[in-house]
Design a protein around this motif. Structure first.
Motif, PDB file in Angstrom:
ATOM      1  N   TRP A   8       3.515  25.324 -12.706  1.00 32.54           N
ATOM      2  CA  TRP A   8       2.480  25.326 -13.752  1.00 32.54           C
ATOM      3  C   TRP A   8       3.069  25.828 -15.068  1.00 32.54           C
ATOM      4  O   TRP A   8       2.909  25.232 -16.129  1.00 32.54           O
ATOM      5  N   TRP A  12       3.523  23.547 -18.537  1.00 36.58           N
ATOM      6  CA  TRP A  12       2.751  23.794 -19.768  1.00 36.58           C
ATOM      7  C   TRP A  12       3.507  24.614 -20.814  1.00 36.58           C
ATOM      8  O   TRP A  12       3.292  24.429 -22.015  1.00 36.58           O
ATOM      9  N   ILE A 134      -9.887  12.191 -31.146  1.00 35.18           N
ATOM     10  CA  ILE A 134      -9.620  13.178 -30.088  1.00 35.18           C
ATOM     11  C   ILE A 134      -8.179  13.693 -30.189  1.00 35.18           C
ATOM     12  O   ILE A 134      -7.933  14.903 -30.102  1.00 35.18           O
TER      13      ILE A 134
ATOM     14  N   LEU B  36      -7.357  26.213 -20.248  1.00 36.23           N
ATOM     15  CA  LEU B  36      -7.148  24.812 -19.852  1.00 36.23           C
ATOM     16  C   LEU B  36      -7.947  24.472 -18.595  1.00 36.23           C
ATOM     17  O   LEU B  36      -8.620  23.438 -18.538  1.00 36.23           O
ATOM     18  N   ILE B  37      -7.881  25.361 -17.604  1.00 40.76           N
ATOM     19  CA  ILE B  37      -8.601  25.098 -16.357  1.00 40.76           C
ATOM     20  C   ILE B  37     -10.103  25.110 -16.610  1.00 40.76           C
ATOM     21  O   ILE B  37     -10.833  24.232 -16.128  1.00 40.76           O
ATOM     22  N   PHE B  43     -15.505  20.183 -18.399  1.00 40.88           N
ATOM     23  CA  PHE B  43     -15.596  18.778 -18.780  1.00 40.88           C
ATOM     24  C   PHE B  43     -16.034  17.922 -17.591  1.00 40.88           C
ATOM     25  O   PHE B  43     -16.876  17.044 -17.727  1.00 40.88           O
ATOM     26  N   ARG B  47     -20.080  17.163 -18.031  1.00 41.01           N
ATOM     27  CA  ARG B  47     -19.798  16.102 -18.986  1.00 41.01           C
ATOM     28  C   ARG B  47     -21.064  15.661 -19.711  1.00 41.01           C
ATOM     29  O   ARG B  47     -21.066  15.509 -20.928  1.00 41.01           O
ATOM     30  N   TYR B  60     -16.772  12.425 -28.345  1.00 39.52           N
ATOM     31  CA  TYR B  60     -17.238  11.765 -27.120  1.00 39.52           C
ATOM     32  C   TYR B  60     -16.772  10.321 -27.124  1.00 39.52           C
ATOM     33  O   TYR B  60     -16.945   9.607 -28.105  1.00 39.52           O
TER      34      TYR B  60
END
Lengths: 311, 189
Positions: A8, A12, A134, B36-37, B43, B47, B60
């Protein structure tokens, strides 16, 4: 447990040179400039001006419904001069992002401008625009200005820039995001019947509003439709599976590139294909870029020697 | 450019010595990992709940282009304008297959508007604005529009069992008028 944490950690946070994400920044900014100057500017009044087909009043009643939305245009609604100023600032920020001057701020301003345009008139956006917004959002937090940028030049105070390495977590987020889009696309296609029975491509190239370049006759046949429909599924599957393993990464990128170039030849989807192709540089390790740069340098030197010996 | 001979291993070696390495401390790594997790879990699970926030920020997006099935109909929208003096005029919006290659690229966003959106059910609340826009476009000092009829021109793409070549795809000969608007004087201001 320790090896999971190490893996991990390595994925990252192990510092890598920022060449790939810097190249992505440059390509993305170039695409945004094309979008702004070629596709939006000539019809700016039509999309955002007083003559726009849909009025602000109705947008507010139906689309925005008093929900919180990020739209700089609404700071001074119905003022065309203000709209033009926002657009011009977005273009300037995009140029700044391209050259890597105050990169994070430029990414932030470009994102704000593009989000405002999207909120103001969402009827003209496709998936490519969503992809740009995004990825720009994540670029705001990235080290994309650490290479190939004015920022780096000003920091190093020399033309011979030493490489700078940093934890690539944003680059990884973008890679995961790109892979996720392909996973989503494949799963969506498998819900229908056209992609699995091989007729999808047949229909795609017969939609008149997407006509692009002329096609050779054999591409129009039913056998070709089956081959290309399945090829699309295979290439997209490769982009969330094979692309993660170094031995198969280049194959996945090659298949994906063929898919996007093929679609772009057959169908006019604007910048959709280009922006996805640009994202492939995120998967190419910096050592490959250095190798390519070295080869180009050797080729340049070879050409120079040839010229000198000829003269 | 310096053309002295160099090779890849030299370059890799020089990289090791010149690289300027930025490292994250363990606390920052743990915090970012948690972030991050959490983002991924939020999400995936929320969602739909997150949708208004993501939409507000322009973040979106779905990725179901040409899926689950490809559209099997060609269509475009036109408008028939009836003037006060009884005259008629047909207005067509840019149709990609009739434009040059350069125009197709430049006007690509209009395709999205006029083909995908203009006649779609989601645009129903905007029909009057659409018609008013067409009326304004078609107004001159001598000709005042009285009625605007928005029409969907369509035809199905013949399936593989009735194979047709690309250039033989039938024209959009079916016509459905989906909205009629009586123009008011203030619409033309």
């Amino acid at each position: 447990m320790k090896s999971i944490w190490e893996t991990w950690n390595r994925f990252w946070f192990k510092p890598i040179p920022s060449t790939s994400i810097a190249l992505f920044r440059i390509l993305l900014a170039a695409i945004i400039l094309v979008l702004e100057l070629v596709q939006l500017l000539p019809d700016f009044d039509f999309y955002y001006g007083k003559c726009a087909p849909v009025s602000n009043r109705l947008m507010e009643m139906i689309m925005w419904q008093k929900k919180p939305i990020l739209d700089l245009f609404l700071l001074n609604p119905d003022n065309l001069l203000w709209y033009q100023i926002v657009f011009a600032l977005t273009v300037i920020a995009s140029i700044s992002l391209l050259v890597g001057y105050r990169t994070r701020l430029s990414a932030c301003l470009t994102w704000l401008g593009l989000v405002s345009m999207h909120q103001q008139f969402p009827w003209i956006d496709n998936g490519g625009d969503g992809f740009i917004r995004i990825t720009l959002f994540w670029l705001m937090f990235s080290n994309a200005g650490d290479s190939l940028s004015v920022d780096r030049f000003l920091e190093a105070k020399t033309a011979l820039l030493p490489e700078k390495s940093a934890p690539p977590w944003i680059q990884r987020v973008l890679q995961v995001f790109v892979s996720f889009t392909y996973l989503y696309a494949v799963l969506s296609k498998l819900h229908g019947s056209m992609w699995t029975n091989g007729s999808a491509f047949y229909y795609c190239i017969r939609l008149k509003d997407f006509y692009h370049f002329p096609l050779p006759g054999f591409v129009e046949g039913l056998s070709a439709s089956g081959i290309f429909s399945y090829f699309a599924l295979i290439a997209e599957t490769g982009m969330f599976t094979l692309v993660w393993f170094p031995p198969t990464r280049n194959l996945a990128l090659l298949l994906g590139a063929c898919l996007h170039l093929g679609i772009d030849w057959c169908m006019n989807l604007g910048l959709f294909e280009t922006v996805f192709l640009a994202s492939y540089v995120l998967f190419i390790p910096p050592s490959d870029w250095h190798y390519l740069a070295q080869r180009l340098k050797q080729f340049y030197c070879y050409c120079q020697r040839k010229t000198i010996s000829a003269s | 450019m310096d053309c002295q001979s160099t090779n890849i291993s030299d370059m890799a070696q020089s990289e090791d010595t010149t690289q300027n390495i930025v490292e994250f401390g363990i606390l920052r790594r743990i915090l970012l990992s948690v972030l991050l997790i959490s983002c991924a879990l939020a999400f995936l699970n929320l969602r739909h709940s997150l949708r208004p926030v993501l939409e507000g920020l322009g973040l979106y997006q779905t990725w179901n282009l040409f899926s689950p099935d490809v559209r099997a109909t060609n269509f475009y929208v036109s408008a028939l304008i009836e003037y006060e003096d009884g005259g008629l005029k047909m207005v067509e919006f840019p149709r990609m297959n009739l434009l040059s290659f350069a125009e197709r690229f430049q006007k690509q966003k209009m395709r999205k508007l006029f083909v995908d959106c203009w006649a779609s059910p989601e645009m129903k609340p905007f029909r009057e604005d659409e018609a008013r826009y067409v009326a304004r476009l078609s107004t001159s000092a001598s000709a005042k529009p009285k009625t605007v009829r928005l029409t969907l021109n369509w035809s199905p793409v013949p399936g593989p069992e009735h194979f047709v070549k690309r250039q033989d795809v039938p024209p959009e000969h079916n016509r459905d008028t989906y909205f009629i608007y009586h123009v008011k004087a203030e619409d033309l201001l």
